[in-house]
Design a protein around this motif. Structure first.
Motif, short mmCIF file in Angstrom:
data_model
loop_
_atom_site.label_atom_id
_atom_site.label_comp_id
_atom_site.label_asym_id
_atom_site.label_seq_id
_atom_site.Cartn_x
_atom_site.Cartn_y
_atom_site.Cartn_z
N ASN A 1 3.20 6.83 11.44
CA ASN A 1 2.30 6.07 12.30
C ASN A 1 2.35 6.54 13.76
O ASN A 1 1.37 6.41 14.50
CB ASN A 1 2.63 4.58 12.23
CG ASN A 1 1.54 3.72 12.84
OD1 ASN A 1 0.38 3.85 12.50
ND2 ASN A 1 1.93 2.85 13.75
N SER B 1 2.52 -2.55 13.56
CA SER B 1 2.32 -1.12 13.74
C SER B 1 3.17 -0.55 14.86
O SER B 1 3.51 0.63 14.85
CB SER B 1 0.85 -0.83 14.04
OG SER B 1 0.04 -1.22 12.97
N ASP C 1 4.13 -1.13 7.78
CA ASP C 1 2.80 -0.89 8.36
C ASP C 1 1.89 -0.49 7.22
O ASP C 1 1.95 0.62 6.72
CB ASP C 1 2.86 0.20 9.43
CG ASP C 1 1.48 0.51 10.00
OD1 ASP C 1 0.73 -0.45 10.25
OD2 ASP C 1 1.15 1.69 10.16
N ASP D 1 -1.58 0.61 5.64
CA ASP D 1 -2.82 1.27 6.06
C ASP D 1 -3.99 0.45 5.54
O ASP D 1 -4.70 -0.20 6.29
CB ASP D 1 -2.85 2.71 5.51
CG ASP D 1 -4.14 3.44 5.81
OD1 ASP D 1 -4.97 2.87 6.53
OD2 ASP D 1 -4.31 4.56 5.33
#
Length: 301
Positions: free
Chosen positions: A197, A124, A147, A149
């Motif tokens: 992000n 992340s 990344d 979710d």
């Protein structure tokens, strides 16, 4: 071979909260998966989650029992990193969000993986150009980062190229994740935290500040957030889903990079973690009552 068919054997290094979901998703869409766990206990926990997800999909009518059995048969496990990597077309690394840990894993992957194997870090906040510092130039061209979710509940993931990522790698990576039902959001140039992000991180940091200093309660904030933004989950419950130790590590990585006090994770969050309140994975975080065996299936309740 077309780029769509380029990746058939996927190795998952780290089969915790995210790794188990990613293993499931790949097998669900027909990939052969091998998961690396450091112990038989970790493997048993991952198997239990996958069995729970398969049962849920069958109960919903999304899979037949025969299809669910097929998914299960496409997933193998090992406590040997060499065995996991030896036939891999793609390795997805999911170890803790600590730069020295990821660097050591990638050093080993460089030695153990076949010549044509792509390397993917699920991170992340860390940069691939830092993660691959001990990796050969040949291998660097085959690296990228994502990344996720929530690979069970939605089709979103953010993908980022690094300065070494080759055009071949970009095409194969996009083709692979699209065959898994994702629609990748691409950050073209390397930046800490990707694009979307970074915005989520700004929200998360402010939420932690408000909570730690007594301005709001998680449930009340999430209720307002879901009403305002028409979502089915709020930031605090999402942090529980991600895992509070992971949240803490991510915030610490930003603090290490900036040295600014506003980036330091609140002591109150560390107190929760030290008390064993890790979020969904432990059954309690900002919220309590999670079914730790069901993974994230009941998170909206």
């Amino acid at each position: 071979m077309s780029e769509v068919d380029r990746i058939q054997n996927v190795a998952i290094v780290g089969i915790g909260t995210q790794g188990s979901m990613i293993a499931f998703r790949n097998a669900l869409y027909g990939k052969r998966v091998t998961g690396y766990g450091r112990s038989e206990e970790a493997i048993a926990v991952c198997r239990g989650k996958i069995d729970k997800w398969l049962a849920h999909f069958v109960a919903q009518g999304r899979l037949t029992k025969a299809e669910a059995d097929g998914v299960r048969e496409r997933i193998a496990f090992s406590t040997s990193l060499e065995n996991v990597c030896k036939n891999a077309d793609l390795v997805v690394e999911n170890v803790p969000e600590k730069i020295e840990v990821k660097q050591e894993v990638f050093r080993q992957l460089d030695e153990l993986c076949p010549t044509g194997c792509f390397l993917n870090s699920n991170t992340s906040s860390l940069l691939m150009s830092d993660i691959y510092k001990d990796v050969s130039d040949r291998r660097r061209a085959m690296t990228f980062s994502v990344d996720h979710d929530d690979p069970i509940r939605n089709n979103y993931l953010e993908m980022m190229w690094n300065p070494s990522t080759s055009q071949e790698t970009k095409e194969a990576a996009l083709a692979h994740y699209r065959t898994l039902g994702f629609e990748p959001i691409v950050t073209e140039r390397e930046i800490k935290g990707y694009s979307i992000n970074r915005v989520w991180r700004a929200v998360k940091r402010e939420c932690l500040y408000l909570w730690a200093n007594g301005y709001t309660e998680p449930a009340e904030f999430d209720r307002g957030w879901m009403m305002e933004w028409n979502t089915n989950i709020g930031p605090f419950k999402l942090m529980d889903l991600i895992g509070l130790q992971t949240i803490y590590n991510i915030e610490n990585s930003y603090y290490a990079a900036s040295g600014e006090e506003r980036d330091k994770p609140p002591a109150k969050l560390k107190e929760m973690i030290d008390a064993g309140h890790l979020g969904m994975k432990s059954g309690q975080g900002f919220y309590s009552g999670y079914d730790t065996e069901a993974g994230n299936l009941e998170v909206e309740k």
